[in-house]
Write a protein that holds these residues in place. Structure first.
Motif, PDB file in Angstrom:
ATOM      1  N   LYS A 129      50.596  40.935  38.556  1.00  0.00           N
ATOM      2  CA  LYS A 129      50.982  42.172  37.853  1.00  0.00           C
ATOM      3  C   LYS A 129      52.401  42.600  38.207  1.00  0.00           C
ATOM      4  O   LYS A 129      53.045  43.284  37.413  1.00  0.00           O
ATOM      5  CB  LYS A 129      50.019  43.311  38.209  1.00  0.00           C
ATOM      6  N   ARG A 189      33.925  47.054  46.016  1.00  0.00           N
ATOM      7  CA  ARG A 189      35.079  46.921  45.118  1.00  0.00           C
ATOM      8  C   ARG A 189      34.747  46.052  43.899  1.00  0.00           C
ATOM      9  O   ARG A 189      35.192  46.336  42.791  1.00  0.00           O
ATOM     10  CB  ARG A 189      36.250  46.260  45.837  1.00  0.00           C
ATOM     11  N   ASP A 229      37.753  50.522  40.644  1.00  0.00           N
ATOM     12  CA  ASP A 229      38.538  51.688  41.019  1.00  0.00           C
ATOM     13  C   ASP A 229      37.793  52.998  40.863  1.00  0.00           C
ATOM     14  O   ASP A 229      38.358  54.066  41.099  1.00  0.00           O
ATOM     15  CB  ASP A 229      39.836  51.726  40.207  1.00  0.00           C
ATOM     16  N   TRP A 256      47.698  51.582  40.259  1.00  0.00           N
ATOM     17  CA  TRP A 256      47.181  50.569  39.339  1.00  0.00           C
ATOM     18  C   TRP A 256      46.825  51.162  37.986  1.00  0.00           C
ATOM     19  O   TRP A 256      46.348  50.464  37.096  1.00  0.00           O
ATOM     20  CB  TRP A 256      45.976  49.857  39.967  1.00  0.00           C
ATOM     21  N   TYR A 285      47.881  41.115  50.569  1.00  0.00           N
ATOM     22  CA  TYR A 285      46.437  41.230  50.383  1.00  0.00           C
ATOM     23  C   TYR A 285      45.720  41.320  51.714  1.00  0.00           C
ATOM     24  O   TYR A 285      45.918  40.479  52.586  1.00  0.00           O
ATOM     25  CB  TYR A 285      45.950  39.985  49.611  1.00  0.00           C
ATOM     26  N   ASP A 318      53.584  41.747  46.597  1.00  0.00           N
ATOM     27  CA  ASP A 318      52.208  42.171  46.804  1.00  0.00           C
ATOM     28  C   ASP A 318      51.623  41.420  47.992  1.00  0.00           C
ATOM     29  O   ASP A 318      51.835  40.228  48.151  1.00  0.00           O
ATOM     30  CB  ASP A 318      51.370  41.914  45.531  1.00  0.00           C
ATOM     31  N   VAL A 352      45.062  45.310  47.799  1.00  0.00           N
ATOM     32  CA  VAL A 352      46.381  44.798  47.423  1.00  0.00           C
ATOM     33  C   VAL A 352      47.367  45.941  47.611  1.00  0.00           C
ATOM     34  O   VAL A 352      47.124  47.035  47.110  1.00  0.00           O
ATOM     35  CB  VAL A 352      46.451  44.421  45.930  1.00  0.00           C
ATOM     36  N   GLU A 373      42.090  39.281  39.604  1.00  0.00           N
ATOM     37  CA  GLU A 373      42.515  40.097  38.450  1.00  0.00           C
ATOM     38  C   GLU A 373      43.810  40.863  38.711  1.00  0.00           C
ATOM     39  O   GLU A 373      44.545  41.181  37.790  1.00  0.00           O
ATOM     40  CB  GLU A 373      41.463  41.198  38.207  1.00  0.00           C
ATOM     41  N   LYS A 374      44.034  41.219  39.973  1.00  0.00           N
ATOM     42  CA  LYS A 374      45.197  42.047  40.305  1.00  0.00           C
ATOM     43  C   LYS A 374      46.465  41.214  40.473  1.00  0.00           C
ATOM     44  O   LYS A 374      47.553  41.755  40.625  1.00  0.00           O
ATOM     45  CB  LYS A 374      44.970  42.779  41.638  1.00  0.00           C
ATOM     46  N   ARG A 407      44.862  54.351  44.464  1.00  0.00           N
ATOM     47  CA  ARG A 407      44.392  53.685  43.231  1.00  0.00           C
ATOM     48  C   ARG A 407      45.304  53.989  42.047  1.00  0.00           C
ATOM     49  O   ARG A 407      45.364  53.233  41.086  1.00  0.00           O
ATOM     50  CB  ARG A 407      42.971  54.158  42.872  1.00  0.00           C
ATOM     51  N   LYS A 443      37.719  40.255  41.488  1.00  0.00           N
ATOM     52  CA  LYS A 443      38.454  41.512  41.358  1.00  0.00           C
ATOM     53  C   LYS A 443      39.864  41.396  41.926  1.00  0.00           C
ATOM     54  O   LYS A 443      40.806  41.983  41.412  1.00  0.00           O
ATOM     55  CB  LYS A 443      37.714  42.640  42.119  1.00  0.00           C
ATOM     56  N   TYR A 473      43.923  49.973  50.003  1.00  0.00           N
ATOM     57  CA  TYR A 473      43.587  49.207  48.810  1.00  0.00           C
ATOM     58  C   TYR A 473      43.809  47.743  49.192  1.00  0.00           C
ATOM     59  O   TYR A 473      44.750  47.450  49.939  1.00  0.00           O
ATOM     60  CB  TYR A 473      44.524  49.641  47.669  1.00  0.00           C
TER      61      TYR A 473
END
Ligand code: PHE
Length: 404
Positions: free
Chosen positions: A31, A340, A345, A288, A133, A131, A145, A27-28, A285, A24, A143
């Motif tokens: 971006k 998560r 989300d 995103w 983490y 970003d 990220v 995946e972020k 959230r 997960k 969150y």
């Protein structure tokens, strides 16, 4: 023999026993929300950049601060910790706090990870955006990220004391002692002058973003890489909200980076926090969301346009509780990562509402209340229940919890 590898932003990394990054999270990555036109994080970034460019110029009238907004978030543990003098037993190094690719690489936990490299390159004033983490609790303002902006400014003696005209009467460095107001190499004048310059810069930034009557306060803080250190808090809906950490850069960092003739300050601010406050965005959230009902509200040319976010859906939540026995090595953040991974989300909040140790067996039990709510559409009880059972099942399998 075959080793497992992980591909992150086009590079591959061998996994090892400390790898804990989740699909997960991967995946972020890439971006670059802060670079997306019309995204609230981009609007606020542009406002902060404009503030620095309009107010700080070098002798040739060019912007003083160089901006870096595309540095990869994959860093070495050395960059994230050692280069910043984070002690080897510091709690921030725990596996439960950050995402590790392996024993050498991790996802940066703060933009400070780039301070030392950029100073080594010879830069005296820079902003780093990106970003970051962190493994953390699940609620409307956390969150795994989020985005930070780092600012660093170094000064020669002439620059720091330029307002005095004749700088021959002040002393820049000494071999003194460290106390609450200064480091051992700094004179009291150097330290106070840096503090004043730093606080003025950030106070004016806050006024520029939030207006002249925003209430703010400085709180003493501790960071391994600055001394003294502070946090700036801003009043929001009757409460103090921490928006940044800052301080006088540890001289040892500058000497290791070849800039020992200079002194400096640094700050790191959380962009989501500022944007939530500035645009009244109620849940982290939403940053995103790819829903046009969210993004269209930020579709403006001029970043100074006043925007107040209007919620487009008030879906009702589904709330489910779970209580279970935990093994001795249980870490809360492991459970949050499972939530998560399975719930994504759709999970709005996870609250630990009971923490219990059996008086005889000494077994530990925890009870969590999980709030499920979709940001964009309604969620059925059945859908939420399925996710909930999935979370419990994964907890049993991966963490060895036992449902009560
Ligand atoms: N890196 C710190 C954090 O993420 C913030 C900070 C940056 C503090 C620079 C001091 C100087 O919390």
């Amino acid at each position: 023999c075959d080793v497992d590898t992980l591909t992150v932003l086009g590079n591959s990394y061998n996994t090892d026993k400390i790898t804990n990054v989740t699909p997960k999270i991967l995946e972020k990555m890439g971006k670059n929300l802060h670079c997306k036109h019309n995204h609230p994080l981009n609007l606020i970034t542009r406002r902060i950049e404009n503030y620095f460019n309009n107010n700080y110029r070098n002798n040739w009238r060019a912007p003083m601060f160089s901006k870096f907004d595309r540095i990869s978030p994959v860093v070495t543990l050395t960059q994230n910790f050692d280069s910043l003098l984070v002690p080897s037993d510091h709690p921030s190094r725990a596996l439960s706090e950050s995402y590790y690719l392996n024993s050498e690489y991790m996802l940066r936990a703060h933009t400070s990870a780039h301070q030392s490299d950029l100073i080594k390159q010879g830069l005296d004033a820079f902003l780093v955006l990106g970003d970051v983490y962190r493994r953390d609790t699940v609620d409307a303002s956390h969150y795994p990220v989020f985005h930070q902006m780092e600012g660093v400014r170094l000064f020669s003696k002439q620059e720091l004391f330029s307002h005095l005209g004749d700088t021959s009467r002040v002393t820049f460095f000494e071999n003194g002692s460290r106390d609450a107001t200064k480091q051992e190499r700094h004179t009291i004048e150097t330290s106070l002058c840096l503090e004043e310059n730093l606080k003025n810069t950030l106070r004016n930034l806050a006024n520029n973003l939030f207006g002249d009557d925003v209430e703010m306060q400085w709180v003493d803080a501790y960071f391994p890489f600055t001394h003294p250190s502070w946090e700036l808090e801003i009043k929001y809906q009757g409460e103090w909200l921490e928006v940044l950490g800052c301080g006088i850069v540890e001289q040892e960092i500058l000497s290791s980076a070849g800039a020992d003739s200079r002194v400096g300050w640094a700050f790191g601010l959380g962009l989501e926090r500022l944007a939530m406050r500035l645009y009244s965005i109620p849940d982290i959230r939403l940053f995103w969301s790819e829903d046009s009902r969210f993004l269209d509200q930020f579709n403006v040319e001029d970043p100074n346009t006043k925007i107040t976010y209007k919620p487009f859906s008030k879906q009702s939540p589904v709330i489910n509780d779970v209580s279970f026995w935990v093994p001795d090595d249980f870490s809360e953040n492991d459970f949050y990562d499972i939530v998560r991974n399975i719930g994504g989300d759709i999970v709005e909040n996870v609250e630990l509402f009971d923490n219990f140790v059996h008086p005889k067996t000494k077994r530990k039990s925890k009870a969590y209340r999980i709030t499920y709510r979709h940001m964009e559409r309604s969620l059925t009880k059945r859908e939420a229940n399925e996710i909930h059972s999935g979370i419990v099942a994964a907890g049993v399998q991966q963490l060895g919890i036992q449902e009560r």
